[in-house]
Design an enzyme around this catalytic site. Structure first.
Site, PDB file in Angstrom:
ATOM      1  N   CYS A  66       0.828  -1.213   0.000  1.00 44.63           N
ATOM      2  CA  CYS A  66       0.000   0.000   0.000  1.00 44.63           C
ATOM      3  C   CYS A  66       0.863   1.266   0.000  1.00 44.63           C
ATOM      4  O   CYS A  66       1.473   1.587  -1.001  1.00 44.63           O
ATOM      5  CB  CYS A  66      -0.996  -0.038   1.163  1.00 44.63           C
ATOM      6  N   GLU A 114      -1.681  -8.829   3.908  1.00 38.75           N
ATOM      7  CA  GLU A 114      -1.620  -9.275   5.320  1.00 38.75           C
ATOM      8  C   GLU A 114      -3.019  -9.460   5.896  1.00 38.75           C
ATOM      9  O   GLU A 114      -3.193 -10.210   6.858  1.00 38.75           O
ATOM     10  CB  GLU A 114      -0.770  -8.299   6.152  1.00 38.75           C
ATOM     11  N   HIS A 160      -3.600  -5.054   0.396  1.00 42.98           N
ATOM     12  CA  HIS A 160      -3.104  -5.441   1.725  1.00 42.98           C
ATOM     13  C   HIS A 160      -3.168  -6.962   1.910  1.00 42.98           C
ATOM     14  O   HIS A 160      -4.119  -7.465   2.516  1.00 42.98           O
ATOM     15  CB  HIS A 160      -3.941  -4.766   2.824  1.00 42.98           C
TER      16      HIS A 160
END
Ligand code: MN
Length: 242
Positions: free
Chosen positions: A111, A218, A216
């Site tokens: 990001c 994660e 993202h």
């Protein structure tokens, strides 16, 4: 296998007790740890030579998400759409990024970290995609959406490093950004695109592991493709230094 030490960039958080802290979202730590790494949080406010001392111990670097990079870093003007700027964080992350390149240290940008990689190599950004990219769709699914909301798909360039890692040619991703890559840095290759033509991943060709994504991963560790991304990064960090 030895456990790779991976530096993780942090942001400044004003705690409810009225003092500042240096923080990172837990999801990054979890994803790195799950993939076999030991994450090392890198504080803000440090002079460059202390950052270099930390860097000498690291096997790789994760540039995390966060607020906007100050537009002066890519030759643009500050405007009212730019938010949550932290010039100390800009200084630290750009310094770290420039230091790792000649050492061929693996990096993953996420990001803001994706945008930082492009700025660090001489590219620039839309300070707001909706305002500046004709035909743009919403990419700013925050703060009122779950962070794992699948907002749009991305088309992955076949034969790219990312395609090999993810093992798919198209994948659905979350989208928690209002800025975006405008002019691609000369050394980078764009390897994933959203349906409205926004670049969503870049790679540094010829580099041991130099990859950055606008989404993202994660927050998407429920999906094997996104676990593969962290695994590939951690594995590259575990390779002997050249
Ligand atoms: Mn997006």
């Amino acid at each position: 296998m030895t456990v790779p030490l991976i530096g993780v960039t942090t942001y400044r958080l004003d705690t409810r007790y009225g003092f500042p802290a240096h923080a990172v979202a837990e999801k990054y730590v979890e994803a790195l740890s799950e993939a076999g790494a030991a994450p090392i949080l890198i504080p803000l406010r440090l002079p460059e030579e202390r950052l270099d001392a930390i860097l000498r111990k690291l096997d790789g670097l994760l540039f995390t998400g966060g607020g906007d990079i100050h537009p002066s870093r890519f030759g643009a003007q500050m405007d009212e759409l730019v938010g949550a700027v932290d010039e100390d964080r800009d200084r630290i992350e750009l310094h770290l990024f420039r230091q790792i390149l000649p050492r061929s240290l693996p990096f993953l940008g996420i990001c803001r970290g994706f945008q930082l990689v492009n700025v660090g190599l001489g590219g620039d950004l839309y300070t707001d995609i909706l305002a500046q990219h004709p035909g743009a769709r919403h990419h700013d699914y925050f703060p009122d959406w779950p962070r794992d909301h699948l907002a749009h798909d991305v088309e992955i360039r076949s034969g790219s490093g990312l395609a090999k890692i993810l093992g798919v040619s198209k994948v659905e991703v979350n989208s928690l950004h209002h800025q975006g890559l405008r002019r691609l840095a000369p050394r980078l290759e764009a390897t994933a695109f959203s349906p409205d033509g926004i670049v969503e991943a870049v790679e540094l060709p010829g580099y041991p592991f130099g990859l950055a994504v606008q989404w993202h991963p994660e927050w998407l560790q429920a999906y094997p493709e996104m676990r593969n991304l962290f695994r590939a990064f951690v594995q590259a960090c575990g390779q002997p230094k050249v």
